[in-house]
Write a protein that holds these residues in place. Structure first.
Motif, PDB file in Angstrom:
ATOM      1  N   GLU A 320     -62.307 -11.789 -14.509  1.00 15.18           N
ATOM      2  CA  GLU A 320     -61.501 -12.968 -14.859  1.00 15.18           C
ATOM      3  C   GLU A 320     -60.907 -12.834 -16.263  1.00 15.18           C
ATOM      4  O   GLU A 320     -59.773 -13.266 -16.514  1.00 15.18           O
ATOM      5  CB  GLU A 320     -62.349 -14.241 -14.755  1.00 15.18           C
ATOM      6  N   HIS A 324     -56.938 -12.882 -17.358  1.00 17.61           N
ATOM      7  CA  HIS A 324     -56.480 -13.956 -18.252  1.00 17.61           C
ATOM      8  C   HIS A 324     -56.579 -13.500 -19.712  1.00 17.61           C
ATOM      9  O   HIS A 324     -57.560 -13.801 -20.406  1.00 17.61           O
ATOM     10  CB  HIS A 324     -57.298 -15.226 -18.026  1.00 17.61           C
ATOM     11  N   ARG A 326     -55.222 -14.495 -22.386  1.00 17.32           N
ATOM     12  CA  ARG A 326     -55.360 -15.587 -23.357  1.00 17.32           C
ATOM     13  C   ARG A 326     -56.827 -15.920 -23.585  1.00 17.32           C
ATOM     14  O   ARG A 326     -57.287 -16.088 -24.729  1.00 17.32           O
ATOM     15  CB  ARG A 326     -54.624 -16.840 -22.849  1.00 17.32           C
ATOM     16  N   VAL A 327     -57.581 -16.000 -22.494  1.00 19.09           N
ATOM     17  CA  VAL A 327     -59.012 -16.310 -22.588  1.00 19.09           C
ATOM     18  C   VAL A 327     -59.757 -15.157 -23.259  1.00 19.09           C
ATOM     19  O   VAL A 327     -60.624 -15.371 -24.112  1.00 19.09           O
ATOM     20  CB  VAL A 327     -59.600 -16.596 -21.189  1.00 19.09           C
ATOM     21  N   TYR A 355     -67.774 -20.804 -26.717  1.00 21.40           N
ATOM     22  CA  TYR A 355     -66.731 -20.389 -25.780  1.00 21.40           C
ATOM     23  C   TYR A 355     -67.254 -19.336 -24.796  1.00 21.40           C
ATOM     24  O   TYR A 355     -66.894 -19.341 -23.615  1.00 21.40           O
ATOM     25  CB  TYR A 355     -65.506 -19.857 -26.527  1.00 21.40           C
ATOM     26  N   GLU A 362     -67.560 -21.022 -16.236  1.00 18.73           N
ATOM     27  CA  GLU A 362     -66.341 -21.062 -15.425  1.00 18.73           C
ATOM     28  C   GLU A 362     -66.326 -19.924 -14.412  1.00 18.73           C
ATOM     29  O   GLU A 362     -65.875 -20.109 -13.271  1.00 18.73           O
ATOM     30  CB  GLU A 362     -65.109 -20.999 -16.333  1.00 18.73           C
ATOM     31  N   TRP A 409     -62.724 -31.323  -9.710  1.00 24.26           N
ATOM     32  CA  TRP A 409     -62.258 -30.418 -10.764  1.00 24.26           C
ATOM     33  C   TRP A 409     -60.737 -30.475 -10.856  1.00 24.26           C
ATOM     34  O   TRP A 409     -60.059 -30.394  -9.830  1.00 24.26           O
ATOM     35  CB  TRP A 409     -62.686 -28.977 -10.476  1.00 24.26           C
ATOM     36  N   GLU A 411     -57.308 -28.813 -11.347  1.00 24.53           N
ATOM     37  CA  GLU A 411     -56.810 -27.453 -11.072  1.00 24.53           C
ATOM     38  C   GLU A 411     -57.981 -26.512 -10.746  1.00 24.53           C
ATOM     39  O   GLU A 411     -58.248 -25.544 -11.460  1.00 24.53           O
ATOM     40  CB  GLU A 411     -56.014 -26.914 -12.265  1.00 24.53           C
ATOM     41  N   GLU A 414     -57.868 -22.590 -10.872  1.00 23.03           N
ATOM     42  CA  GLU A 414     -57.516 -21.938 -12.138  1.00 23.03           C
ATOM     43  C   GLU A 414     -58.765 -21.625 -12.963  1.00 23.03           C
ATOM     44  O   GLU A 414     -59.731 -22.386 -12.970  1.00 23.03           O
ATOM     45  CB  GLU A 414     -56.576 -22.831 -12.949  1.00 23.03           C
ATOM     46  N   LYS A 416     -60.279 -21.789 -16.226  1.00 17.90           N
ATOM     47  CA  LYS A 416     -60.098 -22.522 -17.481  1.00 17.90           C
ATOM     48  C   LYS A 416     -61.465 -22.847 -18.101  1.00 17.90           C
ATOM     49  O   LYS A 416     -62.035 -23.914 -17.845  1.00 17.90           O
ATOM     50  CB  LYS A 416     -59.321 -23.812 -17.238  1.00 17.90           C
ATOM     51  N   GLU A 418     -62.161 -23.891 -20.882  1.00 22.90           N
ATOM     52  CA  GLU A 418     -62.089 -25.073 -21.748  1.00 22.90           C
ATOM     53  C   GLU A 418     -62.652 -26.321 -21.065  1.00 22.90           C
ATOM     54  O   GLU A 418     -63.100 -27.249 -21.742  1.00 22.90           O
ATOM     55  CB  GLU A 418     -60.640 -25.337 -22.175  1.00 22.90           C
ATOM     56  N   ARG A 419     -62.655 -26.344 -19.735  1.00 23.45           N
ATOM     57  CA  ARG A 419     -63.146 -27.528 -19.021  1.00 23.45           C
ATOM     58  C   ARG A 419     -64.633 -27.784 -19.318  1.00 23.45           C
ATOM     59  O   ARG A 419     -65.127 -28.886 -19.134  1.00 23.45           O
ATOM     60  CB  ARG A 419     -62.894 -27.390 -17.519  1.00 23.45           C
TER      61      ARG A 419
END
Length: 502
Positions: A320, A324, A326-327, A355, A362, A409, A411, A414, A416, A418-419
């Motif tokens: 994952e 991603h 960005r993550v 994080y 996640e 949940w 989205e 996806e 994420k 951050e959730r």
């Protein structure tokens, strides 16, 4: 004359018995018809709904639940299976009526390999299970015991990082490395040493493949011969025999070591899990005796849960992160900041990495290792959510479906992390929309052990290396197809390039 009377008596008796049978059959049918059973998809003779489950049953059952509701009966061969696909249903089964649904059905393959289901995961509910679970929680997998194996985890993680460094930028099979990492950790923690070589690795792979295989005889008893013809029964017996020979040798080695320790005042007396179980066996707490087969069954449990599911968790999380960027970048920033120039991230530093923990949660939400958890069985009749559930009904919780439910949940498809940053939702079995380790009294007792390996491995790989696909492919091109056995793996191994970050 006498013969005629005897004939009449025989006819009268036969007719009476026939009428009584018809009467009771009518009463039984009438009683069943008055019961309200959960809805069920139409089934075929003999195989039931088996043809509808496909290669990924958790996906198929999720789709069926959209038409038939969050509580439904699916027939696997001749076995009715109650499938729960909502938070309400999961909570009632795992919490409100946990005691009613705490049993395990006897399944042929685990029963053969695990010494008549004398382990913890597949053991029927009763005194033996209660005692073995207590030993696991208090002696084997307590927070204190898990922390005592910190050095093992750090040493094996460092060894994995060194193998990645030795690749010098060439393609690395990370899936294989994660399996080696978890195997080595579990071997050292459980048995006191690693078992290098292909024989042991292949034996573990065969164990996991066989535990995840479908035994036709378990669901269509009169077709049990199919397991013999297909070779499944023979393979199961061979694996059971090979592991028994290995574990017999391990126990003998530990008993001899213990006898030698008693005569050596200055020797290292650190204990692995086999030592602890042998101590418990000698103590016979409150009259409960732990026999040799129970020790071997629990060790096999730890191998099955501690290697396959843990390596799978790491594999999906890294996948994952590749998908991603960005993550990945945000996680690397956190790791770099907390590490403060350390050559390797320690377990003490992991506590500050919010994080990282969100990333792991996640990943577990989207890729639950056992998407249907382990089957349960009701111990008595119960009315559940307005439906009549007979005693002895097999039950599965579609935990994968709970993690993808759009009503729970935002989205849900996806990735994420951050959730989870400002959320109290955790994986410890108290939030029923997120139960990757199960919940209730049959929840996994090895959560702390698994997460400790996960966090340390993921943190250090991402901290020390930039990971990328070969041939300058973008992360979005990574194939995320899965294959389902006992656990849900990537269909193809995770092959990446690893470049040192500093």
């Amino acid at each position: 004359m006498l013969h005629s009377i005897q004939t009449l008596l025989f006819v009268f008796t036969s007719l009476s018995i026939l009428l009584i049978c018809i009467f009771f059959k009518f009463i039984s049918y009438n009683a069943r018809s008055q019961k309200k059973l959960p809805p069920s998809p139409r089934k075929l003779p003999i195989i039931g709904n088996l043809h509808q489950l496909g290669s990924s049953p958790h996906h198929s059952l999720y789709d069926m639940a959209k038409n038939h509701g969050p509580l439904m009966i699916v027939h696997v061969g001749s076995v009715p299976l109650l499938v729960a696909s909502s938070v309400e249903a999961a909570q009632k089964i795992l919490k409100t009526h946990d005691l009613v649904f705490c049993n395990r059905p006897i399944l042929k393959i685990p029963n053969t390999i695990l010494y008549g289901s004398k382990d913890i995961a597949f053991c029927p509910y009763g005194e033996h299970w209660r005692q073995m679970k207590s030993i696991a929680v208090l002696q084997l997998l307590s927070n204190k015991r898990v922390q005592s194996f910190q050095q093992v985890r750090e040493e094996e993680t460092a060894r994995m990082l060194e193998k990645i460094r030795e690749s010098r930028g060439s393609l690395v099979n990370l899936s294989e490395m994660f399996v080696s990492l978890t195997n080595n950790v579990v071997c050292r923690v459980a048995l006191g040493k690693t078992y290098p070589g292909l024989r042991f690795k292949n034996l573990l792979e065969r164990l996991m493949d066989t535990l995840g295989a479908l035994s036709v005889g378990s669901y269509i008893p009169w077709l049990s011969w199919v397991d013999r013809v297909s070779g499944l029964q023979r393979i199961t017996n061979e694996i059971a025999k090979e592991f028994d020979e290995l574990l017999e040798a391990v126990l003998e080695e530990h008993i001899n070591k213990e006898n030698g320790m008693e005569a050596c005042a200055g020797c290292d007396k650190s204990q692995d899990l086999v030592d602890i179980l042998l101590d418990v066996q000698r103590e016979k707490v409150e009259g409960f005796s732990v026999d040799k087969d129970s020790i071997k069954a629990v060790i096999l449990d730890i191998f099955a849960a501690g290697t396959d599911t843990t390596s799978t968790n790491i594999e999906w999380a890294i996948s994952e992160l590749i998908k991603h960027p960005r993550v990945m970048k945000k996680l690397q920033q956190e790791l770099t900041q907390v590490a403060s120039g350390s050559s390797m991230i320690s377990e003490e530093q992991l506590e500050q990495m919010k994080y990282l923990k969100a990333v792991i949660k996640e990943s577990l939400r989207l890729h639950i290792p056992l998407p249907l958890l382990v089957q349960r069985e009701s111990t008595q009749y119960i009315n559940l959510m307005g439906y009549d559930i007979p005693a002895g009904t097999r039950v599965v919780i579609n935990a994968w479906a709970l993690g993808r439910d759009p009503s729970l949940w935002e989205e849900p498809e996806e990735f994420k992390p951050e959730r989870f940053l400002n959320s109290s939702v955790d994986y410890k079995g108290f939030h029923y929309q997120f139960i990757p380790f199960g919940a209730g009294r049959r929840g996994c007792p090895g959560i702390q052990f698994a997460i400790a390996v996960n966090e340390l491995a993921i943190a250090n790989i991402v901290y020390k290396y930039d990971l990328s696909l070969p041939d300058e492919k973008g992360g979005e091109e990574l194939d995320m197809s899965e294959i389902t056995g006992l656990t849900t793996h990537r269909k193809s191994p995770l092959l990446l390039m690893a470049s040192p970050r500093f």
